[in-house]
Write an enzyme that holds these catalytic residues in place. Structure first.
Site, PDB file in Angstrom:
ATOM      1  CG  HIS A  24      -0.948  -8.742   0.182  1.00  0.00           C
ATOM      2  ND1 HIS A  24      -0.422  -7.469   0.081  1.00  0.00           N
ATOM      3  CD2 HIS A  24      -2.241  -8.650  -0.239  1.00  0.00           C
ATOM      4  CE1 HIS A  24      -1.354  -6.656  -0.381  1.00  0.00           C
ATOM      5  NE2 HIS A  24      -2.459  -7.354  -0.589  1.00  0.00           N
ATOM      6  CE1 TYR A  42      -3.053  -3.005   0.190  1.00  0.00           C
ATOM      7  CE2 TYR A  42      -3.354  -2.617   2.533  1.00  0.00           C
ATOM      8  CZ  TYR A  42      -3.628  -3.348   1.396  1.00  0.00           C
ATOM      9  OH  TYR A  42      -4.487  -4.417   1.465  1.00  0.00           O
TER      10      TYR A  42
END
Length: 319
Positions: free
Chosen positions: A140, A59
């Site tokens: 992830h 992110y």
């Protein structure tokens, strides 16, 4: 939904609030946010009683972690739950760059689902956060790396859990097929299912959610707006990080019409719908400003009549 109620993750000692804050947006998702607004966003969530925060190295290529950490390390550590993710290392010349991040940084992600890679990822995340531990670690997006993630990444996370260095092991993905197989390994305490149990996509309800419930694996529902279309459906809406097909826009508008007939904003229905399934422990909503945080809390707290869900099913708009 009681947004500040805390509930356990699996059989761990980790607890999360029913509403969590997803911090991809403060990494500059689609447009710049800046340090001041990012800090104010996290502080607003804290003020309103949110105590579960989710970040990732991806992110903003590190920005989300550094910005979240700047606020959270001044809070009592036992008072909140933090999750971050493993599977990508931030490196000079990294090849997993994504154009959705608007603020320039020097490092870019590279995939690494090896045992050493995920241990290194966790250590580097803690450095960016300025904290000594995370409570949950999500593997992830191991879409193309299932075998390595199952054989190396998950056992490494289990070892961290057994050592007390994390509280729980999880996998976060945008699809259900691999999540089902990861759950079947028996190593998970939770899954983060993004965009797969929403008003537009209930695919997780077919097998993943019943399996998780039967095995005591908590489900964290993320991506409840399907990248934006369920917040404000219009011809240029975003769905799964791309432009929404016209048929989905039409369907979202039809759902909105039913919601309006009950006096319920579409955003409220979108946030609260995942919690209608008993396997879902909490909902993660992303926000890039204090105004968006306040709106998410208001929408999550709104009373929704059960007749709304009945009418959506009767209209063929829910499975």
């Amino acid at each position: 939904m009681n947004v500040t109620e805390t509930v356990p993750i699996g059989a761990t000692g980790v607890r999360v609030t029913r509403l969590g804050l997803g911090l991809a947006p403060i990494g500059g998702l689609y447009s710049p946010v800046g340090e001041e607004q990012a800090r104010a966003t996290v502080e607003k969530a804290w003020e309103l009683g949110i105590r579960y925060f989710d970040v990732a190295p991806l992110y903003g290529n590190g920005l989300s972690e550094t910005r979240a950490g700047a606020v959270l390390r001044d809070k009592p550590r036992e008072a909140y739950t933090l999750s971050t993710k493993v599977g990508r290392l931030l490196r000079s010349g990294g090849t997993d760059g994504q154009r959705i991040w608007a603020e320039p940084v020097e490092l870019m992600p590279v995939f690494d689902f090896s045992a050493d890679g995920v241990r290194t990822s966790y250590a580097e995340s803690l450095t960016r956060l300025g904290l000594d531990r995370a409570d949950l670690l999500h593997v992830h997006d191991p879409d193309d790396f299932f075998a390595q993630a199952a054989a190396e990444a998950l056992p490494a996370l289990v070892e961290l859990r057994d050592q007390g260095r994390i509280g729980g092991v999880s996998v976060g993905m945008n699809q259900t097929r691999s999540l089902i197989e990861f759950v079947r390994t028996g190593m998970l305490d939770s899954v983060l299912a993004a965009g797969r149990y929403t008003l537009l996509d209930q695919s997780a309800g077919a097998e993943l959610l019943p399996l998780c419930r039967s095995l005591g694996v908590s489900v964290i529902a993320a991506g409840v707006f399907n990248s934006g279309i369920l917040a404000d459906p219009r011809p240029d809406s975003t769905y799964d990080y791309g432009r929404a097909p016209a048929a989905l826009v039409e369907r979202a508008l039809a759902i909105e019409e039913v919601c309006s007939s009950h006096g319920v904003p579409l955003r409220a229905a979108a946030i609260q719908f995942p919690m209608t399934h008993p396997a879902v422990t909490c909902v993660l909503v992303g926000a890039r400003s204090p105004v968006e945080v306040a709106d998410a809390v208001e929408m999550a707290s709104m009373s929704i009549p059960s007749a709304l869900w009945d009418d959506l099913r009767a209209a063929g708009l829910l499975a």
